[in-house]
Write an enzyme that holds these catalytic residues in place. Sequence first.
Site, PDB file in Angstrom:
ATOM      1  CD  GLN A  77      -2.720  -0.668   0.347  1.00  0.00           C
ATOM      2  OE1 GLN A  77      -3.658   0.894  -0.329  1.00  0.00           O
ATOM      3  NE2 GLN A  77      -3.561  -1.392  -0.584  1.00  0.00           N
ATOM      4  CB  SER A  78       4.355   1.910  -1.823  1.00  0.00           C
ATOM      5  OG  SER A  78       4.910   3.107  -1.500  1.00  0.00           O
ATOM      6  CG  ASN A  79       1.453   7.093   0.791  1.00  0.00           C
ATOM      7  OD1 ASN A  79      -0.037   6.412   0.489  1.00  0.00           O
ATOM      8  ND2 ASN A  79       1.184   6.681   2.055  1.00  0.00           N
ATOM      9  CB  CYS A  81       4.902   2.376  -5.145  1.00  0.00           C
ATOM     10  SG  CYS A  81       6.262   1.564  -4.812  1.00  0.00           S
TER      11      CYS A  81
END
Length: 326
Positions: A77-79, A81
């Site tokens: 859930q990387s912001n 990325c």
Amino acid sequence: MNGSFKEVPRIRFAHLPTPIEELGRLSDALGGPRVFVKRDDGTGLALGGNKTRKLEFLIADAIEKGADTIVTAGAAQSNHCRQTAAAAAKFGLGCVLVLNGHKPDGASANLLLDSLLGAKIVWVERREDRERVQGELCAELSTSGKTPYFMPYGGSTPIGTLGYAFAVEEAMKQGLDADWYVFGTSSGGTHAGLVLGARLFGFRGKVLGISIDESEEWLKARISALASEASELLGPRVEVRPEEILANDAYCRAGYGVLTDAEIEAVGLFARTEGLLLDPVYTGRAAAGLIDLARKGFFKKSETVLFWNTGGQPALFAEKYQPYLA
Ligand SMILES: *Cc1c(COP(=O)(O)O)cnc(C)c1O
């Protein structure tokens, strides 16, 4: 002061300056200090967030180096990325994301947006495997005639750090005389940039990062090195020592992305007093720290705290948080 800096490539696509708003009802609920928010969740790129400021410099660097494919990494859930995938799309670059964890059956939240934005996703089991696989993918891309750009997780390189150094100049021009900057800190680029910017532009308040996942010791070493290195891109080296870095790791014991009562309370309190949305992983945890420190009297009631809302709200819609937030 700006004119005296060395020229560093930057492409301006973030919506800046982000507004500063007073959170009067939240301050009342806490019984002080006076709290304001810097709306870096509204930087404009595919739902916004702090990585967009870094990407103005990182994408410019990639394009200057002739890169055609960005290779970066993060959690599922990387912001970072998500914003990198969006920036790559905007500038016609390929994007490969190395995410740790297991490929879920259905993609939600940031992960859904990564695909929508055209990024290619490569899964690795463990966080420690990410960097190696990024390197392997870059080598493969080079062999096939592409020009990859290796972007470390979080975009926290000296170049990316510049985004937050100039954010201090921006915030100071907005005229708020804050005693504290408070925000979530993890890969360190945001924190290092704010510390460097404070030195370069003469911010007289304190810069306090609430750790999302790393130890205070690691953060102090990492952020001081990053800030010092970043300074050399602009002019003479500014030496930042580890003991100058203020980092609090008391709120991350549950581990990265694990929602506890403290984050749930913080997300709820900001929502109900101010209509302001935080995210479960970063700003929720940072706000939980702010709330606890306020209750303990760590901040004086007469002081002014500027809370940097670094974004991340898409994770509110991640399936794994629904049972806690609904
Ligand atoms: C990445 C991120 C942070 C932490 O920033 P770093 O520069 O990695 O320390 C804080 N908040 C949100 C919402 C983020 O996505």
